[in-house]
Write a protein that holds these residues in place. Structure first.
Motif, short mmCIF file in Angstrom:
data_model
loop_
_atom_site.label_atom_id
_atom_site.label_comp_id
_atom_site.label_asym_id
_atom_site.label_seq_id
_atom_site.Cartn_x
_atom_site.Cartn_y
_atom_site.Cartn_z
N ALA A 294 0.84 -1.20 0.00
CA ALA A 294 0.00 0.00 0.00
C ALA A 294 0.88 1.26 0.00
O ALA A 294 0.53 2.27 -0.59
CB ALA A 294 -0.93 -0.01 1.22
N GLY A 295 2.02 1.20 0.69
CA GLY A 295 2.93 2.35 0.75
C GLY A 295 2.34 3.50 1.54
O GLY A 295 1.52 3.29 2.43
N GLY A 296 2.77 4.73 1.19
CA GLY A 296 2.31 5.91 1.92
C GLY A 296 2.74 5.86 3.38
O GLY A 296 3.87 5.46 3.69
N ILE A 297 1.81 6.21 4.27
CA ILE A 297 2.15 6.21 5.69
C ILE A 297 1.83 4.87 6.35
O ILE A 297 2.14 4.67 7.54
CB ILE A 297 1.40 7.33 6.45
CG1 ILE A 297 -0.12 7.15 6.29
CG2 ILE A 297 1.85 8.72 6.00
CD1 ILE A 297 -0.93 7.87 7.35
N LEU A 298 1.23 3.91 5.60
CA LEU A 298 0.81 2.66 6.25
C LEU A 298 1.97 1.87 6.87
O LEU A 298 1.83 1.35 7.98
CB LEU A 298 0.03 1.78 5.28
CG LEU A 298 -1.49 1.99 5.18
CD1 LEU A 298 -2.15 0.76 4.59
CD2 LEU A 298 -2.14 2.34 6.51
N PRO A 299 3.13 1.77 6.19
CA PRO A 299 4.22 1.03 6.85
C PRO A 299 4.65 1.66 8.18
O PRO A 299 4.99 0.96 9.12
CB PRO A 299 5.35 1.07 5.81
CG PRO A 299 4.66 1.26 4.50
CD PRO A 299 3.48 2.13 4.79
N ALA A 300 4.59 3.00 8.26
CA ALA A 300 4.94 3.66 9.53
C ALA A 300 3.88 3.35 10.59
O ALA A 300 4.21 3.16 11.77
CB ALA A 300 5.07 5.17 9.33
N ALA A 301 2.61 3.28 10.17
CA ALA A 301 1.55 2.93 11.12
C ALA A 301 1.72 1.50 11.59
O ALA A 301 1.60 1.19 12.78
CB ALA A 301 0.19 3.13 10.46
N LEU A 302 2.01 0.61 10.65
CA LEU A 302 2.27 -0.80 10.99
C LEU A 302 3.37 -0.89 12.04
O LEU A 302 3.23 -1.56 13.07
CB LEU A 302 2.70 -1.54 9.72
CG LEU A 302 3.34 -2.92 9.89
CD1 LEU A 302 2.31 -4.01 9.77
CD2 LEU A 302 4.44 -3.16 8.86
N ASN A 336 -4.87 5.92 4.89
CA ASN A 336 -3.55 6.10 4.30
C ASN A 336 -3.39 7.51 3.71
O ASN A 336 -4.37 8.15 3.34
CB ASN A 336 -3.30 5.05 3.22
CG ASN A 336 -1.81 4.83 2.96
OD1 ASN A 336 -0.96 5.46 3.62
ND2 ASN A 336 -1.47 3.98 2.03
N GLY A 337 -2.16 7.97 3.71
CA GLY A 337 -1.87 9.29 3.16
C GLY A 337 -0.46 9.28 2.59
O GLY A 337 0.25 8.28 2.69
N LYS A 338 -0.07 10.39 2.00
CA LYS A 338 1.25 10.48 1.37
C LYS A 338 2.37 10.53 2.41
O LYS A 338 2.24 11.22 3.42
CB LYS A 338 1.31 11.76 0.53
CG LYS A 338 0.85 11.58 -0.89
CD LYS A 338 1.30 12.76 -1.72
CE LYS A 338 1.36 12.37 -3.17
NZ LYS A 338 1.77 13.43 -4.04
N ALA A 339 3.45 9.82 2.12
CA ALA A 339 4.64 9.91 2.97
C ALA A 339 5.54 10.97 2.36
O ALA A 339 6.56 10.67 1.77
CB ALA A 339 5.34 8.56 3.01
N ASP A 340 5.12 12.25 2.50
CA ASP A 340 5.86 13.29 1.77
C ASP A 340 6.90 14.01 2.62
O ASP A 340 7.40 15.05 2.25
CB ASP A 340 4.90 14.28 1.10
CG ASP A 340 3.85 14.80 2.06
OD1 ASP A 340 3.98 14.51 3.28
OD2 ASP A 340 2.91 15.48 1.62
N GLY A 341 7.22 13.45 3.75
CA GLY A 341 8.28 14.04 4.57
C GLY A 341 8.36 13.32 5.90
O GLY A 341 7.47 12.52 6.24
N PHE A 342 9.43 13.58 6.64
CA PHE A 342 9.61 12.92 7.93
C PHE A 342 8.44 13.21 8.87
O PHE A 342 7.99 12.33 9.61
CB PHE A 342 10.94 13.35 8.56
CG PHE A 342 11.13 12.78 9.94
CD1 PHE A 342 11.53 11.46 10.11
CD2 PHE A 342 10.89 13.55 11.07
CE1 PHE A 342 11.69 10.92 11.37
CE2 PHE A 342 11.04 13.01 12.34
CZ PHE A 342 11.44 11.70 12.49
N GLU A 343 7.94 14.47 8.82
CA GLU A 343 6.86 14.86 9.74
C GLU A 343 5.61 14.00 9.55
O GLU A 343 4.99 13.58 10.52
CB GLU A 343 6.50 16.34 9.54
CG GLU A 343 7.59 17.31 9.98
CD GLU A 343 8.14 16.98 11.37
OE1 GLU A 343 7.33 16.68 12.27
OE2 GLU A 343 9.37 17.00 11.54
N ALA A 344 5.26 13.72 8.28
CA ALA A 344 4.08 12.90 7.99
C ALA A 344 4.24 11.50 8.59
O ALA A 344 3.29 10.92 9.12
CB ALA A 344 3.85 12.81 6.49
N LEU A 345 5.47 10.98 8.52
CA LEU A 345 5.73 9.64 9.07
C LEU A 345 5.71 9.65 10.59
O LEU A 345 5.16 8.75 11.23
CB LEU A 345 7.08 9.12 8.57
CG LEU A 345 7.20 8.91 7.06
CD1 LEU A 345 8.62 8.50 6.70
CD2 LEU A 345 6.21 7.85 6.59
#
Ligand code: MG
Length: 362
Positions: A294-302, A336-345
């Motif tokens: 899925a990518g985006g912010i999902l791996p960080a949420a996982l 899910n949302g865009k992983a467009d920077g460290f802050e989003a993650l």
């Protein structure tokens, strides 16, 4: 002389790196040592290795942190968890080669980390044994055309156990890893096979592979560390005794090799076994792949959910199957949302941690 900035110097990888530096003082020195909170061990290492910078994250200042990579030739990022990502990005932006032992940097931040590395012309060298094995099997040439990457998995302490038996296993059982000596978090991640799911995502970013080209196979002896398949049917593998000193040292010296482990005695090893990965009993593996695809912010949420769930399991607050249940619950609640920077993650990580904590009912 290669000068190393070691982040996470008091953890398992950091201690083994110190052993390598100790054994080859003519080749290596520490320019910086950093850890989260083990002040006593950091001080002992400071007295032994005399780095220019010594940084304790829990009390260190921003100014101290900003100097971490000033005097190094290579940044060894061995911090554990999401906390490692900011250091990986800092080292890349400082233009330093990164020896990466923090898999969360690529699991959570693969998109940003690869883009930044490209922008700054920085090389990311794998320390994880499987990815080091792939790197070696590609003769250190990343552009080599392969058809498939096959990661080997020891299977962890619970390979072969039924779902019924898995309901009753404890943290103490999970910490008895059959072949590798690692930190607590990654040992539990090996038992749930979340670690292998993470390594699939790592392989995608390190070698530009599609998820359909990356497979995992259980290999209980942990002698074959991973394989690369080519279109003519050939497969190349790297074999050695399971000991992290080899991939750590090689990340620091490649393409040169220095003495490290005793040579593999194949007749003494006798037999090597391979089995399909039992995904049905270890849902964390599929959850990681699902988030990775899925990518985006999902791996960080996982990962945020997993860090909280594993800690709760280690403290005896939840049972083994609840680790996957909590991760699954958090993932399905996450938009899910865009992983467009460290802050989003970092934001996704924080939200997932809070959500996971809310699902622990003890
Ligand atoms: Mg590994």
């Amino acid at each position: 002389m290669k000068r190393i900035a070691c982040i996470g110097c008091t953890g398992n990888i950091g201690k083994q790196t110190a052993q390598i530096v100790r054994e080859h003082p003519e080749r290596f020195a520490f320019s910086a040592l950093a850890c989260e909170k083990n002040a006593a061990l950091l001080e002992a290492m400071q007295n032994e290795f005399h780095p220019e910078v010594c940084y304790l994250e829990s009390v260190g200042s921003e100014a101290e942190r900003s100097r971490l990579f000033d005097g190094c030739d290579i940044a060894l990022i061995a911090a554990s968890g999401f906390a490692g990502l900011k250091y990986t990005l800092q080292a890349i932006r400082a233009g330093k080669t990164v020896a990466l032992a923090n898999k969360e940097s690529l699991v959570c931040g693969g998109e940003i980390v690869t883009a930044e590395a490209k922008k700054h012309g920085v090389e990311i060298v794998p320390v994880d044994s499987e990815h080091s094995a792939i790197f070696q099997s590609l003769s250190f040439r990343r552009g080599t055309c392969f058809s498939e990457l096959v990661l080997t998995a020891s299977g962890g302490p619970f390979f072969g156990k039924s779902r019924e038996e898995l309901n009753r296993v404890t943290a103490a059982d999970a910490l008895k890893h059959p072949t590798w000596d690692m930190g607590a978090k990654v040992t539990i991640d090996s038992a749930t096979l979340l670690n292998k799911g993470y390594e699939v995502i790592e392989a995608k970013w390190l070698y530009g592979a599609d998820f359909s080209q990356i497979k995992a196979v259980v290999h209980p002896e942990s002698i074959v560390h991973s394989l690369v398949y080519f279109k003519d049917g050939a497969a190349l593998a790297q074999l050695a005794y399971p000991d992290m000193r080899l991939p750590i040292q090689l990340a620091l010296t490649y393409p040169e090799r220095l003495p490290c482990l005793k040579p593999l005695d194949l007749a003494a090893v006798g037999a090597l076994h391979f089995y399909p990965l039992p995904e049905e009993n270890f849902p964390c593996f599929s959850l990681a792949l699902q988030a990775g695809r899925a990518g985006g912010i999902l791996p960080a949420a996982l990962n945020g959910a997993a860090e909280v769930a594993v800690k709760a399991f280690l403290l005896g607050r939840i049972g083994f199957p609840a680790i996957a249940q909590i991760i699954e619950g958090v993932l399905s609640d996450t938009v899910n949302g865009k992983a467009d920077g460290f802050e989003a993650l970092a934001e996704a990580d924080g939200r997932a941690r809070a959500a996971a904590e809310g699902k622990i009912h003890v």
